[in-house]
Design a protein around this motif. Structure first.
Motif, PDB file in Angstrom:
ATOM      1  N   ASN A  82      -1.604  14.411  -9.888  1.00 36.30           N
ATOM      2  CA  ASN A  82      -0.718  13.448 -10.543  1.00 36.30           C
ATOM      3  C   ASN A  82       0.445  13.034  -9.650  1.00 36.30           C
ATOM      4  O   ASN A  82       0.851  11.880  -9.652  1.00 36.30           O
TER       5      ASN A  82
ATOM      6  N   TYR B 230       1.329   9.315  -8.390  1.00 41.51           N
ATOM      7  CA  TYR B 230       2.695   8.796  -8.493  1.00 41.51           C
ATOM      8  C   TYR B 230       3.142   8.249  -7.141  1.00 41.51           C
ATOM      9  O   TYR B 230       3.769   7.189  -7.069  1.00 41.51           O
TER      10      TYR B 230
ATOM     11  N   ASN C 236      -2.583  12.978 -16.134  1.00 45.61           N
ATOM     12  CA  ASN C 236      -1.442  12.701 -16.998  1.00 45.61           C
ATOM     13  C   ASN C 236      -0.895  11.308 -16.721  1.00 45.61           C
ATOM     14  O   ASN C 236      -1.256  10.672 -15.727  1.00 45.61           O
ATOM     15  N   ALA C 237      -0.007  10.856 -17.578  1.00 50.68           N
ATOM     16  CA  ALA C 237       0.642   9.563 -17.388  1.00 50.68           C
ATOM     17  C   ALA C 237       1.432   9.579 -16.080  1.00 50.68           C
ATOM     18  O   ALA C 237       2.017  10.593 -15.711  1.00 50.68           O
TER      19      ALA C 237
ATOM     20  N   ASP D 193       4.574   8.382 -14.083  1.00 52.29           N
ATOM     21  CA  ASP D 193       5.918   7.876 -14.336  1.00 52.29           C
ATOM     22  C   ASP D 193       6.173   6.582 -13.575  1.00 52.29           C
ATOM     23  O   ASP D 193       5.625   6.376 -12.482  1.00 52.29           O
TER      24      ASP D 193
END
Length: 170
Positions: free
Chosen positions: A15, A19, A71-72, A74
């Motif tokens: 993740n 990002y 996951n998401a 940011d």
């Protein structure tokens, strides 16, 4: 079977790498808006590299029969106003990623997970290169960025960067 803590850190790194790609696309967009398409290209290529780093971590986990949790991502929160801002933020970010890789390596070392340490060796070397590249860009911008002709030439130099996929064998 990988240690639970090591597996958790590897999954988190996936993740973080995505990002990083998102952050560098934000930098690329900043430079497009400034009319510095060479800088934009440099960060677009950087985003491709980071995406592939995430995919390598993902493949490593899958090769070890571990679930991957995406996951998401940011929204990048770097405040970009001056031409130098993405460069300095990029260096800070690469130093942060280096600390993450070192943390995973330390966790693997503490449980004698030599396979994961060997996998991470490539990333340790890669992070050294990433920090060097970020430092070099800052130095070039400090030298030439305040002169319009120098900035033009630097932008043209960065426009020539092309993507080369990593050659890490899992």
């Amino acid at each position: 079977m990988l240690n639970e803590k090591v597996a958790e850190l590897l999954n988190q790194q996936i993740n973080y790498e995505f990002y990083s790609a998102y952050l560098y696309l934000d930098f690329s967009n900043f430079y497009v808006e400034k009319g510095l398409n060479g800088f934009a290209n440099w960060y677009k290529v950087q985003a491709q590299e980071e995406r592939d780093h995430a995919m390598l971590f993902m493949q490593y986990m899958q090769n070890n029969d571990l679930p991957v949790e995406l996951n998401a991502i940011d929204k990048p929160n770097a405040e970009l106003k001056e031409n130098m801002d993405p460069l300095t933020e990029g260096l800070k970010h690469e130093q942060f990623v280096t600390s993450l890789i070192n943390n995973i390596y330390d966790a693997a070392y503490s449980v004698k997970d030599f396979r994961t340490m060997q996998f991470l060796d490539w990333f340790v070397k890669e992070q050294g290169e990433e920090e060097t590249n970020a430092n070099d860009l800052i130095k070039k911008m400090e030298l030439f960025g305040s002169d319009p002709k120098g900035l033009y030439m630097l932008d043209n130099e960065l426009a020539g960067r092309v993507y080369a996929a990593p050659s890490l064998v899992l």
